[in-house]
Design a protein around this motif. Sequence first.
Motif, PDB file in Angstrom:
ATOM      1  N   ARG A  66      11.084   7.666  -9.939  1.00  0.00           N
ATOM      2  CA  ARG A  66      10.330   8.749  -9.308  1.00  0.00           C
ATOM      3  C   ARG A  66       9.725   8.291  -7.982  1.00  0.00           C
ATOM      4  O   ARG A  66       9.640   9.059  -7.022  1.00  0.00           O
ATOM      5  N   ALA A  67       9.289   7.034  -7.929  1.00  0.00           N
ATOM      6  CA  ALA A  67       8.724   6.521  -6.666  1.00  0.00           C
ATOM      7  C   ALA A  67       9.778   6.567  -5.559  1.00  0.00           C
ATOM      8  O   ALA A  67       9.479   6.923  -4.418  1.00  0.00           O
ATOM      9  N   LEU A  68      11.008   6.219  -5.895  1.00  0.00           N
ATOM     10  CA  LEU A  68      12.085   6.277  -4.889  1.00  0.00           C
ATOM     11  C   LEU A  68      12.276   7.709  -4.396  1.00  0.00           C
ATOM     12  O   LEU A  68      12.479   7.944  -3.210  1.00  0.00           O
ATOM     13  N   GLN A  69      12.205   8.670  -5.301  1.00  0.00           N
ATOM     14  CA  GLN A  69      12.342  10.078  -4.913  1.00  0.00           C
ATOM     15  C   GLN A  69      11.164  10.529  -4.049  1.00  0.00           C
ATOM     16  O   GLN A  69      11.342  11.267  -3.076  1.00  0.00           O
ATOM     17  N   VAL A  70       9.970  10.097  -4.423  1.00  0.00           N
ATOM     18  CA  VAL A  70       8.766  10.448  -3.657  1.00  0.00           C
ATOM     19  C   VAL A  70       8.905   9.943  -2.214  1.00  0.00           C
ATOM     20  O   VAL A  70       8.587  10.645  -1.254  1.00  0.00           O
ATOM     21  N   LEU A  71       9.434   8.739  -2.062  1.00  0.00           N
ATOM     22  CA  LEU A  71       9.623   8.166  -0.725  1.00  0.00           C
ATOM     23  C   LEU A  71      10.757   8.854   0.018  1.00  0.00           C
ATOM     24  O   LEU A  71      10.637   9.192   1.199  1.00  0.00           O
ATOM     25  N   LEU A  72      11.848   9.088  -0.685  1.00  0.00           N
ATOM     26  CA  LEU A  72      13.030   9.681  -0.069  1.00  0.00           C
ATOM     27  C   LEU A  72      12.742  11.084   0.448  1.00  0.00           C
ATOM     28  O   LEU A  72      13.203  11.475   1.517  1.00  0.00           O
ATOM     29  N   THR A  73      11.961  11.839  -0.305  1.00  0.00           N
ATOM     30  CA  THR A  73      11.675  13.227   0.080  1.00  0.00           C
ATOM     31  C   THR A  73      10.389  13.333   0.903  1.00  0.00           C
ATOM     32  O   THR A  73       9.888  14.429   1.132  1.00  0.00           O
ATOM     33  N   GLU A  74       9.854  12.179   1.294  1.00  0.00           N
ATOM     34  CA  GLU A  74       8.667  12.112   2.152  1.00  0.00           C
ATOM     35  C   GLU A  74       7.470  12.864   1.581  1.00  0.00           C
ATOM     36  O   GLU A  74       6.708  13.504   2.305  1.00  0.00           O
ATOM     37  N   GLN A  75       7.319  12.766   0.264  1.00  0.00           N
ATOM     38  CA  GLN A  75       6.099  13.305  -0.338  1.00  0.00           C
ATOM     39  C   GLN A  75       4.917  12.400   0.010  1.00  0.00           C
ATOM     40  O   GLN A  75       3.764  12.767  -0.196  1.00  0.00           O
ATOM     41  N   VAL A  76       5.245  11.218   0.484  1.00  0.00           N
ATOM     42  CA  VAL A  76       4.206  10.310   0.943  1.00  0.00           C
ATOM     43  C   VAL A  76       4.697   9.627   2.212  1.00  0.00           C
ATOM     44  O   VAL A  76       5.882   9.329   2.342  1.00  0.00           O
ATOM     45  N   GLU A  77       3.795   9.462   3.159  1.00  0.00           N
ATOM     46  CA  GLU A  77       4.150   8.787   4.416  1.00  0.00           C
ATOM     47  C   GLU A  77       3.590   7.371   4.331  1.00  0.00           C
ATOM     48  O   GLU A  77       2.404   7.189   4.085  1.00  0.00           O
ATOM     49  N   VAL A  78       4.454   6.378   4.492  1.00  0.00           N
ATOM     50  CA  VAL A  78       3.999   4.999   4.281  1.00  0.00           C
ATOM     51  C   VAL A  78       4.199   4.076   5.485  1.00  0.00           C
ATOM     52  O   VAL A  78       3.443   3.121   5.659  1.00  0.00           O
ATOM     53  N   GLU A  79       5.218   4.359   6.293  1.00  0.00           N
ATOM     54  CA  GLU A  79       5.579   3.353   7.306  1.00  0.00           C
ATOM     55  C   GLU A  79       4.441   3.042   8.276  1.00  0.00           C
ATOM     56  O   GLU A  79       4.297   1.910   8.727  1.00  0.00           O
ATOM     57  N   SER A  80       3.617   4.066   8.558  1.00  0.00           N
ATOM     58  CA  SER A  80       2.523   3.803   9.501  1.00  0.00           C
ATOM     59  C   SER A  80       1.408   2.970   8.868  1.00  0.00           C
ATOM     60  O   SER A  80       0.461   2.579   9.534  1.00  0.00           O
ATOM     61  N   LEU A  81       1.519   2.697   7.556  1.00  0.00           N
ATOM     62  CA  LEU A  81       0.526   1.815   6.917  1.00  0.00           C
ATOM     63  C   LEU A  81       0.810   0.340   7.220  1.00  0.00           C
ATOM     64  O   LEU A  81      -0.013  -0.527   6.960  1.00  0.00           O
ATOM     65  N   ILE A  82       2.001   0.064   7.749  1.00  0.00           N
ATOM     66  CA  ILE A  82       2.338  -1.324   8.093  1.00  0.00           C
ATOM     67  C   ILE A  82       1.697  -1.644   9.438  1.00  0.00           C
ATOM     68  O   ILE A  82       2.076  -1.080  10.464  1.00  0.00           O
ATOM     69  N   SER A  83       0.722  -2.534   9.414  1.00  0.00           N
ATOM     70  CA  SER A  83       0.039  -2.832  10.671  1.00  0.00           C
ATOM     71  C   SER A  83       0.580  -4.087  11.322  1.00  0.00           C
ATOM     72  O   SER A  83       0.342  -4.328  12.500  1.00  0.00           O
ATOM     73  N   GLU A  84       1.297  -4.918  10.566  1.00  0.00           N
ATOM     74  CA  GLU A  84       1.920  -6.079  11.211  1.00  0.00           C
ATOM     75  C   GLU A  84       3.133  -6.553  10.418  1.00  0.00           C
ATOM     76  O   GLU A  84       3.188  -6.391   9.205  1.00  0.00           O
ATOM     77  N   GLU A  85       4.102  -7.093  11.149  1.00  0.00           N
ATOM     78  CA  GLU A  85       5.291  -7.683  10.535  1.00  0.00           C
ATOM     79  C   GLU A  85       5.367  -9.128  10.998  1.00  0.00           C
ATOM     80  O   GLU A  85       5.360  -9.399  12.196  1.00  0.00           O
ATOM     81  N   LEU A  86       5.425 -10.038  10.038  1.00  0.00           N
ATOM     82  CA  LEU A  86       5.366 -11.460  10.384  1.00  0.00           C
ATOM     83  C   LEU A  86       6.472 -12.233   9.682  1.00  0.00           C
ATOM     84  O   LEU A  86       6.920 -11.841   8.594  1.00  0.00           O
ATOM     85  N   PRO A  87       6.908 -13.339  10.291  1.00  0.00           N
ATOM     86  CA  PRO A  87       7.867 -14.205   9.587  1.00  0.00           C
ATOM     87  C   PRO A  87       7.165 -14.965   8.459  1.00  0.00           C
ATOM     88  O   PRO A  87       5.929 -15.042   8.429  1.00  0.00           O
ATOM     89  N   LEU A  88       7.962 -15.508   7.558  1.00  0.00           N
ATOM     90  CA  LEU A  88       7.433 -16.230   6.391  1.00  0.00           C
ATOM     91  C   LEU A  88       6.441 -17.335   6.785  1.00  0.00           C
ATOM     92  O   LEU A  88       5.422 -17.533   6.118  1.00  0.00           O
ATOM     93  N   ASP A  89       6.747 -18.040   7.878  1.00  0.00           N
ATOM     94  CA  ASP A  89       5.878 -19.141   8.316  1.00  0.00           C
ATOM     95  C   ASP A  89       4.441 -18.689   8.580  1.00  0.00           C
ATOM     96  O   ASP A  89       3.519 -19.493   8.526  1.00  0.00           O
ATOM     97  N   ASN A  90       4.265 -17.398   8.890  1.00  0.00           N
ATOM     98  CA  ASN A  90       2.924 -16.911   9.243  1.00  0.00           C
ATOM     99  C   ASN A  90       2.234 -16.179   8.095  1.00  0.00           C
ATOM    100  O   ASN A  90       1.298 -15.415   8.318  1.00  0.00           O
TER     101      ASN A  90
END
Length: 339
Positions: free
Chosen positions: A293-317
């Motif tokens: 169900r979570a996959l469906q919720v994401l696929l149908t954009e019942q929830v917006e999540v991508e803007s919750l990512i404030s940083e992307e870092l490599p493993l070293d960091n």
Amino acid sequence: MKAAVLHKPGELVVEEVPQPTPGPNEVILKVEACGLCGTDLKLFEGHYTANCPVIIGHEMGGRIVEIGEEVKGLTVGDKVVVDPNESCGACDWCRSGYPTYCEDLAAYGVLRDGGFAEYCKVGAKGTYLMPEKLSVKAATFTEPVSCAVHAIDQAAPQLGQTAVIIGGGSMGQILLQLLRRAGAARVILLSRSQWKLDLGLQRGATDVINAQDQDPVAAVMDMTNGQGADLVIEAVGSIPTVEQGVGMLKKHGKLVIFGFSPEGAEARIVPFDILRRELTIIASWVNPYTFPRALQVLLTEQVEVESLISEELPLDNISEALQHMAEKPDGFMKALINP
Ligand SMILES: [Zn+2]
Ligand SMILES: [Zn+2]
């Protein structure tokens, strides 16, 4: 391969470890992204027990690079996400419909090696094909969203109800969107960060309370004509907020304990008060059968999540990301690690 190994609370080291090989029913994932979550911080701080030494990380998505000989329905090259809470399917709990109480739960990133690594070995039965339309970034939210879906099931909101979410972090922001979708008329977000409250307003919170400068219980009572809320979801994981949650309930109201309070910490409750007001205190523990169900919720954009990512870092960091998680500076919501 490179991996972030938690040797003991407070000691997380990015180091070389042997690359895993799959058993008959396992696959090897080349991890493309793995979300860093509050649970990782609690493991690092020792407030929640990991099976050290262990590679942490449980919100992973990636591509299959190797499969065991008995795996069916998955092939090398498939883009997949992994339910980190893999149950055995054979114990009394699993057979009674409670997989997350499983006696032999394989909690990747807590009890078994997880996703803060270049490669990760996972059971095929907990591995789900990522829908083509879904980005890897959004797909790494399948696990947190699956936990939020269970919380909404436990809360069982009714049309027209007033709900409070305590905590404006990424889970609070996901929960508030789902509560609105599930029928709550009013969703009041409570946080000590004005920045998180503003974000919540953009995502559908109808009211906000800054707990830094207002008494949360009095403020909720004020907003509800002295009646309180039908539903409260505690998404901080602290004793004061659990106690406040009980205090702001309407008669016959329901508190859902969702945040991870420190293991062993005790809260004060007044049994007569719970009796007199006929309160329900319920919990929401991880994600029993909610991954599809979570996959469906994401696929149908019942929830917006991508803007919750404030940083992307490599493993070293990764330590830098953990530090941000602990200090929660304005502008920081969630980190994604790209191994
Ligand atoms: Zn998580
Ligand atoms: Zn089981």
